[in-house]
Design an enzyme around this catalytic site. Structure first.
Site, PDB file in Angstrom:
ATOM      1  N   CYS A   1      -1.905  -7.790   2.085  1.00  0.00           N
ATOM      2  CA  CYS A   1      -1.529  -8.107   0.696  1.00  0.00           C
ATOM      3  C   CYS A   1      -0.052  -7.762   0.491  1.00  0.00           C
ATOM      4  CB  CYS A   1      -2.299  -7.219  -0.280  1.00  0.00           C
ATOM      5  SG  CYS A   1      -4.030  -7.364  -0.209  1.00  0.00           S
TER       6      CYS A   1
ATOM      7  N   LYS B   1     -15.710  -2.558   1.483  1.00  0.00           N
ATOM      8  CA  LYS B   1     -14.706  -3.148   2.388  1.00  0.00           C
ATOM      9  C   LYS B   1     -13.800  -2.055   2.973  1.00  0.00           C
ATOM     10  CE  LYS B   1     -10.717  -4.969   0.781  1.00  0.00           C
ATOM     11  NZ  LYS B   1      -9.496  -4.532   1.463  1.00  0.00           N
ATOM     12  N   ASN B   2     -13.362  -1.134   2.127  1.00  0.00           N
ATOM     13  CA  ASN B   2     -12.374  -0.153   2.603  1.00  0.00           C
ATOM     14  C   ASN B   2     -12.999   1.009   3.355  1.00  0.00           C
ATOM     15  OD1 ASN B   2     -10.500  -1.843   1.579  1.00  0.00           O
ATOM     16  ND2 ASN B   2     -10.069  -0.646  -0.250  1.00  0.00           N
TER      17      ASN B   2
ATOM     18  N   ARG C   1     -11.774 -12.151   0.716  1.00  0.00           N
ATOM     19  CA  ARG C   1     -11.435 -11.032   1.609  1.00  0.00           C
ATOM     20  C   ARG C   1     -12.169  -9.768   1.172  1.00  0.00           C
ATOM     21  NH1 ARG C   1      -5.604  -9.591   1.635  1.00  0.00           N
ATOM     22  NH2 ARG C   1      -6.473  -7.967   2.971  1.00  0.00           N
TER      23      ARG C   1
ATOM     24  N   ASP D   1      -6.807  -0.178  -7.031  1.00  0.00           N
ATOM     25  CA  ASP D   1      -7.547  -1.411  -6.738  1.00  0.00           C
ATOM     26  C   ASP D   1      -8.328  -1.911  -7.937  1.00  0.00           C
ATOM     27  OD1 ASP D   1      -8.360  -0.539  -3.291  1.00  0.00           O
ATOM     28  OD2 ASP D   1      -6.524  -1.204  -4.265  1.00  0.00           O
TER      29      ASP D   1
ATOM     30  N   ARG E   1       4.901  -2.735   2.554  1.00  0.00           N
ATOM     31  CA  ARG E   1       3.767  -1.946   3.038  1.00  0.00           C
ATOM     32  C   ARG E   1       4.241  -1.148   4.257  1.00  0.00           C
ATOM     33  NH1 ARG E   1      -1.049  -3.942   1.083  1.00  0.00           N
ATOM     34  NH2 ARG E   1      -2.024  -2.036   1.764  1.00  0.00           N
TER      35      ARG E   1
HETATM   36  C1  EPZ Z   1      -5.787   1.449   1.336  1.00  0.00           C
HETATM   37  O1  EPZ Z   1      -4.599   0.789   1.728  1.00  0.00           O
HETATM   38  C2  EPZ Z   1      -6.720   0.343   0.850  1.00  0.00           C
HETATM   39  N1  EPZ Z   1      -6.994  -0.586   1.950  1.00  0.00           N
HETATM   40  C3  EPZ Z   1      -6.050  -0.394  -0.311  1.00  0.00           C
HETATM   41  O2  EPZ Z   1      -6.982  -1.357  -0.782  1.00  0.00           O
HETATM   42  C4  EPZ Z   1      -5.795   0.614  -1.439  1.00  0.00           C
HETATM   43  O3  EPZ Z   1      -5.111  -0.039  -2.488  1.00  0.00           O
HETATM   44  C5  EPZ Z   1      -4.911   1.753  -0.897  1.00  0.00           C
HETATM   45  O4  EPZ Z   1      -5.553   2.362   0.255  1.00  0.00           O
HETATM   46  C6  EPZ Z   1      -4.686   2.850  -1.936  1.00  0.00           C
HETATM   47  O5  EPZ Z   1      -5.909   3.354  -2.364  1.00  0.00           O
HETATM   48  C7  EPZ Z   1      -7.917  -0.235   2.872  1.00  0.00           C
HETATM   49  O6  EPZ Z   1      -8.486   0.835   2.834  1.00  0.00           O
HETATM   50  C8  EPZ Z   1      -8.199  -1.262   3.940  1.00  0.00           C
HETATM   51  P1  EPZ Z   1      -1.965   3.752   1.393  1.00  0.00           P
HETATM   52  P2  EPZ Z   1      -3.430   1.606   2.519  1.00  0.00           P
HETATM   53  O7  EPZ Z   1      -1.498   3.974   2.778  1.00  0.00           O
HETATM   54  O8  EPZ Z   1      -4.059   2.542   3.472  1.00  0.00           O
HETATM   55  C9  EPZ Z   1       2.698   3.894   0.788  1.00  0.00           C
HETATM   56  C10 EPZ Z   1      -7.689  -3.463  -1.538  1.00  0.00           C
HETATM   57  O9  EPZ Z   1      -7.381  -4.157  -2.513  1.00  0.00           O
HETATM   58  N2  EPZ Z   1       2.789   4.161   2.230  1.00  0.00           N
HETATM   59  O10 EPZ Z   1      -2.781   4.811   0.722  1.00  0.00           O
HETATM   60  O11 EPZ Z   1      -2.464   0.621   3.016  1.00  0.00           O
HETATM   61  C11 EPZ Z   1       2.262   2.453   0.502  1.00  0.00           C
HETATM   62  O12 EPZ Z   1       3.364   1.571   0.550  1.00  0.00           O
HETATM   63  C12 EPZ Z   1      -6.616  -2.761  -0.742  1.00  0.00           C
HETATM   64  O13 EPZ Z   1      -8.849  -3.278  -1.145  1.00  0.00           O
HETATM   65  C13 EPZ Z   1       4.012   4.528   2.775  1.00  0.00           C
HETATM   66  O14 EPZ Z   1       5.011   4.626   2.080  1.00  0.00           O
HETATM   67  O15 EPZ Z   1      -2.790   2.401   1.310  1.00  0.00           O
HETATM   68  C14 EPZ Z   1       1.683   2.561  -0.880  1.00  0.00           C
HETATM   69  O16 EPZ Z   1       2.734   2.497  -1.832  1.00  0.00           O
HETATM   70  C15 EPZ Z   1      -5.224  -3.039  -1.295  1.00  0.00           C
HETATM   71  N3  EPZ Z   1       4.089   4.745   4.116  1.00  0.00           N
HETATM   72  C16 EPZ Z   1       1.072   3.973  -0.896  1.00  0.00           C
HETATM   73  O17 EPZ Z   1       1.655   4.676   0.204  1.00  0.00           O
HETATM   74  C17 EPZ Z   1       2.991   4.663   4.941  1.00  0.00           C
HETATM   75  O18 EPZ Z   1       3.124   4.913   6.160  1.00  0.00           O
HETATM   76  C18 EPZ Z   1      -0.438   3.994  -0.715  1.00  0.00           C
HETATM   77  O19 EPZ Z   1      -0.699   3.350   0.502  1.00  0.00           O
HETATM   78  C19 EPZ Z   1       1.752   4.301   4.360  1.00  0.00           C
HETATM   79  C20 EPZ Z   1       1.671   4.068   3.003  1.00  0.00           C
END
Ligand code: EPZ
Length: 424
Positions: free
Chosen positions: A121, A22-23, A402, A309, A126
């Site tokens: 989510c 998915k990701n 999802r 995850d 986020r």
């Molecule tokens: C990706 O989300 C995945 N989703 C998530 O999977 C996964 O949990 C996450 O990466 C971490 O591995 C997809 O790939 C579609 P991040 P993403 O930006 O990109 C903070 C699932 O269950 N952050 O790496 O949103 C954020 O709040 C989903 O399949 C900022 O502060 O994750 C979080 O605490 C859930 N500012 C941390 O970074 C930003 O601009 C990691 O977020 C962006 C992120």
């Protein structure tokens, strides 16, 4: 509305084939926008999030044709020749947070994009500050009005970006904006997830010049045009991990086909500590378990650390493990929401901020529980139902759909008594 009804107690026996990730498919679908030529994606997982992303692309004027290969696996032929708008439909983006990386792709090809603050989510705030600041450093002007973000640029220019944290989505957004920018972009503290490597591989097949994916420094040399390409989506390491936890909880023997076990090192190491016997040959991995799992300590971290995850799934295992487990969630602010539902099944869990302490119980009792909008928590509730005494009903299956393709069918093949029923 639908629910999954599970009668616990059966050991898992058999083989499943892991679906495409998915990701990985979500950023790959966004990347198809970067050319006017048709791209073909193989082994597309049939998930709700994929359906939403397909709707978003079609709403932009992109033609997405579905086919099946000889094994029935989904193929998407994506033709972005006649994109009619660069404004992403707000009714669709609210269903899925990851729509944010459409901004990088639209900016890259059309030098403009309009998108609403993404939903998704609710596992803590986020924020998208890293996305915004990175695109601005590449020369985009972003303004926000009434919940919409308007991005414009005369020309994106390569630059050096240092990410405060290795955000997966921000890294992907930068990649898709930078591949058609003028000059060179270097990204420091980039996310190293395998899904980033998959995106680099597809972009380079399209004619981009990206290197360093999988390390914390990405180098992108902008080019003037990209072309259609073909790509097979990498296997879903989180779906695979979820099934590996299932058999570690129920006991039995499970073989997984279509797996990149080198993506799974942290998960394999942790489940071996819980007592699972894990063997791997090529793209086949076998997990055997014939004792009660032992308590484990888990600290989630960006890749290659233990994946966030998989955190809720490990909490399910800890609920029935021998001993007391400690789980620390370092990536998201609030990813213990599922603990309340586990408690309804008899689990003994204390949470305080980023730390959860779980005293393993000999068994859980079946109950009616509800999956929240964190799809991994929903999957973890199904895992608890596999071992609970009596019948467990998991409401909110739409959240699980999802990220998991036909979960109940795959589990039924493995000997689990589970069915999907509608309920009002
Ligand atoms: C990706 O989300 C995945 N989703 C998530 O999977 C996964 O949990 C996450 O990466 C971490 O591995 C997809 O790939 C579609 P991040 P993403 O930006 O990109 C903070 C699932 O269950 N952050 O790496 O949103 C954020 O709040 C989903 O399949 C900022 O502060 O994750 C979080 O605490 C859930 N500012 C941390 O970074 C930003 O601009 C990691 O977020 C962006 C992120």
């Amino acid at each position: 509305m639908e629910k999954l009804v599970i009668r616990g107690g059966n050991p898992i026996q058999g083989t499943i084939r892991v679906s495409g990730a998915k990701n990985a498919i979500l950023p790959l679908l966004a990347a198809t926008i970067l050319t006017e030529e048709e791209s073909i994606l193989y082994d597309v997982p049939n998930l709700r999030d994929v359906r939403v992303m397909k709707e978003i692309l079609e709403d932009l004027g992109i033609v997405v044709r579905e086919q099946r290969d000889h094994q029935g696996k989904l193929i998407f032929r994506v033709n972005p020749k006649n994109i009619t708008t660069t404004a992403v439909n707000p009714n669709l983006t609210e269903k899925m947070r990851s729509s944010i990386f459409l901004m990088g792709a639209l900016l890259g090809r059309f030098k403009e994009a309009t998108i609403t603050y993404p939903g998704g989510c609710l596992i803590g705030p986020r924020p998208i500050n890293l996305h915004i600041s990175s695109l601005e450093q590449l020369g985009a002007i972003l303004t926000e009005e009434a919940g919409f973000i308007y991005a414009r640029t005369d020309q994106l220019k390569g630059t050096e970006i240092h990410l405060d944290m290795p955000s997966v989505g921000a890294t992907e957004n930068i990649m898709m904006a930078a591949v058609l920018a003028k000059g060179r972009t270097v990204v420091h503290n980039a996310a190293k997830e395998p899904e980033i490597v998959d995106l680099q591989s597809f972009l380079n097949k399209m004619g981009a010049r990206v290197e360093g994916a999988g390390t914390d420094t990405l180098r992108i040399q902008g080019v003037s045009k990209l072309y259609g390409a073909e790509h097979r989506v990498m296997p879903d390491r989180i779906e695979a991990g979820t099934f590996m936890v299932a058999v570690t909880m129920t006991g039995g023997k499970l073989s997984l086909e279509n797996i990149c076990s080198y993506h799974m090192e942290a998960i394999i190491a942790k489940l071996r500590k819980a007592g699972a016997k894990i063997q791997r040959q090529g793209d086949l991995l076998t997990v055997e378990m014939n004792e009660r799992p032992k308590a484990i300590d888990v600290k989630t971290m960006p890749y290659p650390g233990f994946p966030t995850d998989m955190q809720n799934q490990m909490m399910a295992l800890a609920c029935v493990a021998e001993g007391t487990s400690v789980i620390t969630e370092n990536v998201f602010d609030n990813r213990f929401k599922v603990a309340d539902e586990f408690r309804r099944m008899g689990a003994q869990i204390q949470t305080d901020g980023r730390i959860a302490i779980i005293r393993g119980a000999k068994r859980l009792s079946g109950a009616t529980v509800r999956a929240s909008d964190d799809l991994r928590g929903g999957a973890a509730l199904v895992l608890a139902g596999l071992v609970a005494e009596g019948v467990t009903s998991v409401l909110g299956v739409e959240h699980i759909d999802r990220g998991y393709e036909r979960l109940e069918e795959k589990l039924r093949v493995l000997g689990v008594e589970i069915e999907r029923l509608s309920w009002d």
